[in-house]
Design a protein around this motif. Structure first.
Motif, PDB file in Angstrom:
ATOM      1  N   GLY A  10       0.593  -1.159   0.032  1.00 15.67           N
ATOM      2  CA  GLY A  10      -0.109   0.124   0.003  1.00 15.67           C
ATOM      3  C   GLY A  10       0.769   1.259  -0.094  1.00 15.67           C
ATOM      4  N   THR A  11       2.000   1.212   0.452  1.00 10.04           N
ATOM      5  CA  THR A  11       2.971   2.393   0.425  1.00 10.04           C
ATOM      6  C   THR A  11       4.338   2.461  -0.583  1.00 10.04           C
ATOM      7  N   GLY A  21       0.353   8.110  -4.576  1.00 11.99           N
ATOM      8  CA  GLY A  21       0.329   9.338  -5.273  1.00 11.99           C
ATOM      9  C   GLY A  21       0.308   9.396  -6.806  1.00 11.99           C
ATOM     10  N   ALA A  22       0.173   7.820  -7.346  1.00 12.15           N
ATOM     11  CA  ALA A  22       0.027   7.764  -8.679  1.00 12.15           C
ATOM     12  C   ALA A  22      -1.318   8.397  -9.308  1.00 12.15           C
ATOM     13  N   ALA A  23      -1.342   8.917 -10.513  1.00 16.47           N
ATOM     14  CA  ALA A  23      -2.433   9.684 -11.143  1.00 16.47           C
ATOM     15  C   ALA A  23      -3.242   8.562 -11.618  1.00 16.47           C
ATOM     16  N   ASP A  24      -3.017   7.354 -12.017  1.00 17.27           N
ATOM     17  CA  ASP A  24      -3.860   6.286 -12.466  1.00 17.27           C
ATOM     18  C   ASP A  24      -3.050   4.789 -12.576  1.00 17.27           C
ATOM     19  N   GLY A  25      -3.695   3.790 -12.993  1.00 14.45           N
ATOM     20  CA  GLY A  25      -3.013   2.763 -13.026  1.00 14.45           C
ATOM     21  C   GLY A  25      -1.841   2.412 -13.778  1.00 14.45           C
ATOM     22  N   GLU A  26      -1.747   3.150 -14.894  1.00 16.59           N
ATOM     23  CA  GLU A  26      -0.763   2.949 -15.692  1.00 16.59           C
ATOM     24  C   GLU A  26       0.537   3.727 -15.179  1.00 16.59           C
ATOM     25  N   LEU A  41       1.272   4.004 -12.080  1.00 12.96           N
ATOM     26  CA  LEU A  41       1.818   3.050 -10.966  1.00 12.96           C
ATOM     27  C   LEU A  41       2.632   1.618 -11.875  1.00 12.96           C
ATOM     28  N   PHE A  42       1.948   1.259 -12.779  1.00  5.12           N
ATOM     29  CA  PHE A  42       2.533  -0.057 -13.463  1.00  5.12           C
ATOM     30  C   PHE A  42       4.061   0.579 -14.223  1.00  5.12           C
ATOM     31  N   GLN A  43       4.079   1.635 -14.441  1.00  6.63           N
ATOM     32  CA  GLN A  43       5.376   2.112 -15.239  1.00  6.63           C
ATOM     33  C   GLN A  43       6.306   2.300 -14.213  1.00  6.63           C
ATOM     34  N   ARG A  44       6.139   2.823 -12.848  1.00  5.55           N
ATOM     35  CA  ARG A  44       7.283   2.835 -11.868  1.00  5.55           C
ATOM     36  C   ARG A  44       7.624   1.581 -11.474  1.00  5.55           C
ATOM     37  N   MET A  45       6.514   0.476 -11.589  1.00  4.00           N
ATOM     38  CA  MET A  45       7.260  -0.852 -11.241  1.00  4.00           C
ATOM     39  C   MET A  45       8.019  -1.314 -12.743  1.00  4.00           C
ATOM     40  N   ALA A  46       7.611  -1.166 -13.799  1.00  8.51           N
ATOM     41  CA  ALA A  46       8.348  -1.367 -14.814  1.00  8.51           C
ATOM     42  C   ALA A  46       9.807  -0.769 -14.917  1.00  8.51           C
ATOM     43  N   ASP A  47       9.771   0.430 -14.498  1.00  8.42           N
ATOM     44  CA  ASP A  47      11.157   1.029 -14.415  1.00  8.42           C
ATOM     45  C   ASP A  47      12.198   0.437 -13.441  1.00  8.42           C
ATOM     46  N   LEU A  48      11.599  -0.229 -12.172  1.00  7.52           N
ATOM     47  CA  LEU A  48      12.523  -0.995 -11.421  1.00  7.52           C
ATOM     48  C   LEU A  48      12.839  -2.337 -12.053  1.00  7.52           C
ATOM     49  N   GLU A  71      -4.484 -12.662 -12.519  1.00  9.31           N
ATOM     50  CA  GLU A  71      -4.871 -12.074 -13.996  1.00  9.31           C
ATOM     51  C   GLU A  71      -5.480 -10.748 -14.117  1.00  9.31           C
ATOM     52  N   LYS A  72      -6.349 -10.644 -12.812  1.00 13.26           N
ATOM     53  CA  LYS A  72      -6.913  -9.273 -12.696  1.00 13.26           C
ATOM     54  C   LYS A  72      -6.669  -9.117 -11.033  1.00 13.26           C
ATOM     55  N   VAL A  73      -6.162  -7.780 -10.726  1.00 15.43           N
ATOM     56  CA  VAL A  73      -6.036  -7.346  -9.282  1.00 15.43           C
ATOM     57  C   VAL A  73      -6.579  -6.368  -8.840  1.00 15.43           C
ATOM     58  N   SER A  74      -7.224  -6.494  -7.698  1.00 22.95           N
ATOM     59  CA  SER A  74      -7.796  -5.075  -7.058  1.00 22.95           C
ATOM     60  C   SER A  74      -7.520  -4.925  -5.571  1.00 22.95           C
ATOM     61  N   PRO A  75      -6.209  -4.650  -5.332  1.00 26.06           N
ATOM     62  CA  PRO A  75      -5.939  -4.350  -3.956  1.00 26.06           C
ATOM     63  C   PRO A  75      -6.678  -3.322  -3.346  1.00 26.06           C
ATOM     64  N   LEU A  76      -6.956  -3.448  -2.021  1.00 27.18           N
ATOM     65  CA  LEU A  76      -7.931  -2.452  -1.360  1.00 27.18           C
ATOM     66  C   LEU A  76      -7.313  -1.323  -1.074  1.00 27.18           C
ATOM     67  N   ASN A  77      -5.876  -1.419  -0.716  1.00 24.56           N
ATOM     68  CA  ASN A  77      -5.206  -0.260  -0.475  1.00 24.56           C
ATOM     69  C   ASN A  77      -4.254   0.540  -1.673  1.00 24.56           C
ATOM     70  N   ILE A  78      -4.813  -0.102  -2.989  1.00 25.64           N
ATOM     71  CA  ILE A  78      -4.297   0.740  -3.979  1.00 25.64           C
ATOM     72  C   ILE A  78      -5.321   0.994  -4.849  1.00 25.64           C
ATOM     73  N   GLU A  79      -5.845   2.470  -4.832  1.00 25.29           N
ATOM     74  CA  GLU A  79      -7.291   2.730  -5.610  1.00 25.29           C
ATOM     75  C   GLU A  79      -7.148   2.727  -7.029  1.00 25.29           C
ATOM     76  N   VAL A  80      -6.046   3.004  -7.530  1.00 22.29           N
ATOM     77  CA  VAL A  80      -5.909   3.128  -8.948  1.00 22.29           C
ATOM     78  C   VAL A  80      -5.743   1.734  -9.961  1.00 22.29           C
ATOM     79  N   TRP A  81      -5.725   0.758  -8.935  1.00 18.03           N
ATOM     80  CA  TRP A  81      -5.698  -0.449  -9.604  1.00 18.03           C
ATOM     81  C   TRP A  81      -7.092  -1.456  -9.235  1.00 18.03           C
ATOM     82  N   ARG A  82      -8.019  -1.352 -10.270  1.00 18.86           N
ATOM     83  CA  ARG A  82      -9.154  -2.255 -10.034  1.00 18.86           C
ATOM     84  C   ARG A  82      -9.288  -3.033 -11.239  1.00 18.86           C
ATOM     85  N   ASP A  83      -9.430  -4.303 -11.064  1.00 21.46           N
ATOM     86  CA  ASP A  83      -9.435  -5.437 -12.159  1.00 21.46           C
ATOM     87  C   ASP A  83      -7.936  -5.083 -13.139  1.00 21.46           C
TER      88      ASP A  83
END
Length: 289
Positions: free
Chosen positions: A11-12, A35-40, A42-49, A74-86
């Motif tokens: 979540g952090t 603080g990510a504006a949207d799911g993409e 956030l995914f890009q932060r991970m991709a950079d790592l 295949e689809k994730v919806s973490p309750l503590n990451i609001e920008v990721w739903r399905d």
């Protein structure tokens, strides 16, 4: 030697590491998951790592993430990451890395790690828990990690422990996550969980112990291994309160003597667990099947 790109999503923060099949972390990097504006974004932060480490150095990608999820990630919806739903996490990561990719709940990943190299090593029946921003769990019975239809087995954070308790948004009233998580403590007290007073620490421990004792009664196990910034940050007063409540609740012959202990791998547990998710997916022995 086989190495895994190991990804822990919380979540952090997101942490990405390179972990070998002896559970040695060779490299690790992290970024904020807030603080990510949207799911993409956030995914890009991970991709950079992942790019920093280099997927070509690994034979598999393993992921531990907050839940719930569908179809084993295949689809994730973490309750503590609001920008990721399905959010289609497994497929996106597989495309990014070109590796066999396996996704599981972060607390189930912890169960694999602690059974492999941690405080539950050699145990065939135990529960692992993460008490942090949220509360999650993974259950091992007869040496096998329980999965469930979509990979969500062991979701102890959504067991009701205080029926008249807190109404945390997105949660049923009084579930463990709404009472003992860092998010819940801040919601109820108006202060970060790290600033909780002795009363709040003991209350959180007691409610975690209530849930663990109930699971011990239900599933015939006698060990709970607990990690996460809240539980480990609260330390002995939390664990003493939890053990006292377990002793009160777990009174059946098969649950008497149930213990709750801090996770043995400390801050390395989440990455080792994520790697274990990947190795398990490939059929490599991590002690828990």
């Amino acid at each position: 030697m086989t190495c895994a790109i190991a990804i822990d999503i919380g979540g952090t923060k997101i942490e990405v590491g390179l972990v070998d099949d002896s559970a040695t972390i060779l490299e690790r990097h992290r970024a904020a998951s807030t603080g990510a504006a949207d799911g993409e974004e956030l995914f890009q932060r991970m991709a950079d790592l992942v790019e920093t480490i280099g997927a070509g150095r690994a034979g598999v990608c393993g992921v531990g993430t907050g839940g719930p999820m569908r179809s084993a990630g295949e689809k994730v919806s973490p309750l503590n990451i609001e920008v990721w739903r399905d959010f289609p996490l497994r497929g996106r990561l597989a495309s990014l890395t070109g590796l066999p990719t396996f996704v599981d709940n972060d607390a189930k990943a912890l169960a694999l790690a602690e059974g492999w190299r941690g405080a539950a090593r050699g145990e065939s029946d135990f529960m692992a828990m993460v008490v942090s921003t949220g509360v999650g769990g993974g259950i091992v019975l007869n040496g096998r990690l329980l999965d469930g239809a979509d990979g969500n087995a062991g979701h102890i954070g959504h067991v009701v422990v205080e029926p008249a308790g807190t109404e945390l948004p997105l949660h049923v009233r009084g579930v463990l996550e709404a009472e003992a998580s860092g998010t819940a403590l801040e919601f109820r007290t108006g202060r970060p969980a790290a600033e909780a007073d002795d009363t709040e620490i003991r209350r959180a421990g007691t409610l975690v112990g209530r849930a663990v004792g109930s699971v011990a009664n239900l599933l015939d196990l006698r060990l709970a291994v607990v990690a996460g910034s809240v539980a480990l940050g609260f330390g002995d007063p939390f664990f003493v309160a939890a053990q006292r409540e377990i002793d009160r609740v777990a009174r059946l012959d098969h649950s008497l003597g149930t213990r709750i202990v801090p996770a043995g791998l400390g801050a390395d547990g989440p990455l080792i667990g994520a790697a274990a998710v990947g190795f398990r997916g490939l059929g490599i022995d991590v002690g828990v099947s």
